[in-house]
Motif scaffolding. Structure first.
Motif, short mmCIF file in Angstrom:
data_model
loop_
_atom_site.label_atom_id
_atom_site.label_comp_id
_atom_site.label_asym_id
_atom_site.label_seq_id
_atom_site.Cartn_x
_atom_site.Cartn_y
_atom_site.Cartn_z
N CYS A 75 19.86 24.07 21.65
CA CYS A 75 19.08 22.95 22.19
C CYS A 75 17.66 22.94 21.68
O CYS A 75 17.05 21.86 21.51
CB CYS A 75 19.06 23.02 23.71
SG CYS A 75 20.70 23.06 24.41
N MET A 76 17.12 24.10 21.42
CA MET A 76 15.76 24.17 20.89
C MET A 76 15.74 23.60 19.48
O MET A 76 14.75 22.98 19.06
CB MET A 76 15.26 25.62 20.90
CG MET A 76 13.76 25.74 20.77
SD MET A 76 12.82 24.85 22.01
CE MET A 76 12.92 25.97 23.39
N HIS B 2 17.65 21.26 18.52
CA HIS B 2 17.67 19.82 18.77
C HIS B 2 16.25 19.31 19.01
O HIS B 2 15.85 18.26 18.51
CB HIS B 2 18.57 19.53 19.96
CG HIS B 2 18.69 18.08 20.28
ND1 HIS B 2 19.44 17.21 19.51
CD2 HIS B 2 18.15 17.34 21.26
CE1 HIS B 2 19.37 15.99 20.04
NE2 HIS B 2 18.59 16.04 21.10
N ALA B 3 15.48 20.06 19.77
CA ALA B 3 14.10 19.67 20.08
C ALA B 3 13.27 19.59 18.81
O ALA B 3 12.50 18.64 18.62
CB ALA B 3 13.49 20.65 21.07
N ARG C 156 14.16 16.60 16.80
CA ARG C 156 13.63 15.38 17.41
C ARG C 156 12.14 15.26 17.14
O ARG C 156 11.59 14.16 17.02
CB ARG C 156 13.91 15.37 18.91
CG ARG C 156 15.36 15.31 19.27
CD ARG C 156 15.79 13.94 19.76
NE ARG C 156 15.54 12.84 18.83
CZ ARG C 156 16.35 12.47 17.86
NH1 ARG C 156 17.47 13.12 17.64
NH2 ARG C 156 16.05 11.45 17.09
N MET D 81 9.89 27.74 16.62
CA MET D 81 9.43 26.60 17.41
C MET D 81 7.97 26.74 17.85
O MET D 81 7.20 25.78 17.78
CB MET D 81 10.34 26.43 18.64
CG MET D 81 10.04 25.19 19.45
SD MET D 81 10.17 23.70 18.47
CE MET D 81 10.52 22.49 19.71
N ALA E 283 9.71 15.89 22.33
CA ALA E 283 10.72 16.71 21.65
C ALA E 283 11.29 17.74 22.61
O ALA E 283 12.51 17.94 22.69
CB ALA E 283 10.09 17.38 20.44
N GLN F 119 19.29 17.81 26.38
CA GLN F 119 20.53 18.21 25.72
C GLN F 119 21.11 19.46 26.39
O GLN F 119 22.32 19.58 26.54
CB GLN F 119 20.31 18.47 24.23
CG GLN F 119 21.60 18.25 23.46
CD GLN F 119 21.64 18.97 22.14
OE1 GLN F 119 21.14 20.07 22.00
NE2 GLN F 119 22.27 18.37 21.16
#
Lengths: 127, 484
Positions: free
Chosen positions: A46-47, A49-50, A53, A103, B363, B370
């Motif tokens: 999920c990170m 995904h972040a 995005r 990240m 973000a 998700q």
């Protein structure tokens, strides 16, 4: 954003030669130099995904390598983990072939205003 | 025989009073009744006084040494009448030794000067009084089994009236008195022994408690640094886990420090300190903020839900909660109005900061969404057969929450640092003061809200009534207007 799975597609003579490079770290570096913005990711993370995005939101078109979908992804993951030193291997971001980091580093560089110039320099961002 | 013994005992009574009082032969008789040192002594003394007027120290002094081998050297200096008779009976010896073993040090103070005094005078009465001086404190000492020294000076008041009484009681059989003595001695021994054991037990308890305390402190330190929950059932006990409780304590302390820092900055701004001094203060404040983010990181490892649900904050803050804390873009937006005047470069800097924080927040929020979606799918799916497997998968996904809270805190920390970079020292000092005051007011709002007067039923009724009244008034006014 375009996804790359090394063993499928892009299969030509040059990539065969490139695929012969056994050392995973070398492969990481080679892949990272292939595009302006490269993200190593896991499809389930999920990170990741972040971070994807984030770049899309900025209008950047990153190249994403989903390591769980790559047959040799495991060793790439291990190499990345060694590179980063701790925590999880993904997501890892390369801009202009240079390592930006995981990240937290990406976030920090965006907040302190160094990310956008880096993107512009790599040609991933205009205006 | 007996009288001879008594005499010889008397010989060294002033020097070793309590021990010598009891003629050895009487120890064998154990007829117990309340023992009175004074009575016995008085009886002995009277007998001696009645029987003989010889000076008391004609006896061999050397025998004393043998009789009381456990006695300290001081006694040996004073010449004393003595007899070997005390020594011959083991009972007396043991009783004497038992007595002598209690409170020797302080007793010495009493007895040797008195002994010396007695040796220098041949006045029987003086000796009798001195005996009493010694015996009374001796009694008290033995009874309490304590070593606190008592002066003989206060005793005369005590001794004299009792000695009057005792003079009349001398007719009791020596045997019975001696038995009383023996019993009293035994009781005193027991009391002293019990007291010693109690003291020993207490000291041991203190020692073990001290060790336990230091161990607990070590555990707490370890727990704080690692964010683990040490000892006891993994947060199941009570509503709050150990990690959460620890963080709440640390946050409370952080808030106190925050108040101090803000006061410092306020005073510094009002005092118009130099930029250098102000920078030092400001750097201290930034470090202070770094500290809470570090603590939150530790807490996230042990109890991420405590952070992400905002149970560590006040209700009003919780209302605006984003991923376990304040929303950086909102903070920047709030500040832009408060930070005039800014140079054009600074305006750009702040504007960029707002944009980048908004993008980063977006973000992270999408990433969290998700995660939630994935978690929902995992929990919702799965048959009865592999429910455990799905639970395990769900647990694995939950661990990602910590990562999101960490990234959100990272974002907050970076935002504060960037503000510090974009603004001048003075502007930054004002800015941080504004931030501190803002959140202080938000917290105060929570307290005010919690303590607001609530007249629930009556209030609601009045409110309803007021609303209908208002409507009626509006309608009537409309009617009026329509007439016009």
């Amino acid at each position: 954003m375009h996804y790359h799975a090394e063993s499928y597609g892009n299969y030509n003579a040059s990539t065969v030669r490139q695929n012969a490079a056994v050392d995973p770290l070398e492969r990481v570096v080679r892949l990272a130099s292939g595009s302006a913005v490269v993200i190593f990711s896991l499809s389930t993370c999920c990170m990741c995904h972040a971070v994807k995005r984030l770049f899309c939101g900025m209008g950047v078109n990153p190249t994403v390598y989903e390591l769980d979908l790559d047959p040799r992804g495991k060793e790439l993951e291990r190499a990345l983990m060694r590179l980063l030193g701790d925590g999880s291997a993904v997501p890892v971001v390369f801009i202009g072939g240079k390592l930006v980091g995981a990240m937290d580093r990406v976030m920090a560089s965006h907040i302190n205003g160094t990310l956008v110039p880096l993107l512009k320099e790599a040609g991933a961002l205009w205006l | 025989m007996a009288s001879h013994r008594i005499e010889s005992d008397l010989g060294h009574i002033p020097y070793a009073v309590p021990h010598i009082i009891h003629p050895p032969s009487t120890f064998i008789n154990q007829e117990g009744s309340a023992f009175d040192f004074g009575e016995l002594e008085e009886a002995i003394v009277l007998q001696t006084v009645n029987d003989t007027k010889q000076p008391l120290y004609t006896e061999k002094p050397a025998a004393t040494l043998e009789m009381f081998p456990s006695w300290p050297m001081r006694f040996h200096h004073t010449p004393r009448g003595s007899s070997k008779s005390g020594e011959e009976s083991t009972d007396s010896g043991s009783a004497v030794h038992a007595l002598s073993s209690r409170g020797e040090g302080s007793r010495l103070e009493l007895e040797s000067p008195v002994g010396r005094k007695a040796s220098s005078s041949s006045d029987h009465h003086q000796m009798i009084d001195q005996m009493h001086h010694l015996q009374i404190p001796q009694q008290l000492e033995v009874a309490s089994a304590s070593n606190s020294p008592r002066t003989g000076i206060s005793q005369p008041q005590l001794a004299r009236p009792t000695s009057e009484k005792r003079r009349g009681a001398g007719s009791n059989s020596e045997r019975m008195l001696d038995a009383k003595t023996l019993r009293r001695l035994a009781q005193n021994r027991e009391a002293a022994k019990k007291s010693r054991l109690r003291k020993k037990a207490y000291v041991q308890q203190l020692e073990s408690s001290r060790i336990r305390l230091s161990q607990l402190e070590q555990d707490l330190q370890r727990a704080r640094s690692q964010g683990f929950f040490m000892g006891g059932g993994g947060g199941a006990g009570g509503n709050i886990s150990s990690g959460a409780a620890i963080f709440d304590m640390e946050y409370a302390r952080w808030l106190e420090d925050d108040h101090k820092h803000m006061t410092e900055i306020r005073t510094a701004l009002q005092a118009h300190l130099s930029d250098g001094d102000l920078r030092v203060i400001l750097d201290g404040y930034i470090t202070h903020y770094d500290e809470i983010f570090r603590l939150k990181g530790v807490a996230a490892k042990s109890d991420v839900f405590h952070l992400i649900t905002g149970m560590w904050t006040t209700p009003a803050e919780r209302c605006f909660l984003w991923m376990g804390g304040f929303r950086p873009s909102e903070l920047v937006k709030m500040l832009t109005a408060q930070l005039d005047p800014l140079t054009e470069q600074q305006v750009m800097g702040i504007y960029n900061l707002q944009r980048s924080t908004e993008q980063a927040e977006g973000a992270l929020s999408q990433g969290l969404e998700q995660l939630q979606q994935s978690l929902t799918d995992t929990i919702a799916s799965g048959s009865v057969n592999d429910s455990m497997h799905h639970m395990a998968v769900a647990l694995g996904k939950l661990t990602n929450l910590e990562g999101f809270v960490r990234q959100a805190d990272n974002l907050r920390q970076q935002t504060l640092h960037q503000l510090h970079r974009v603004l001048t020292v003075r502007q930054a000092a004002r800015c941080f003061l504004v931030i501190g005051e803002y959140y202080g007011r938000l917290r105060a709002l929570s307290s005010l809200w919690a303590s607001r007067p609530r007249e629930t039923f009556i209030g609601d009724d009045i409110l309803c009534q007021a609303t209908t009244d208002l409507q009626m008034v509006q309608q009537s006014s409309q009617n009026h207007f329509s007439n016009f």
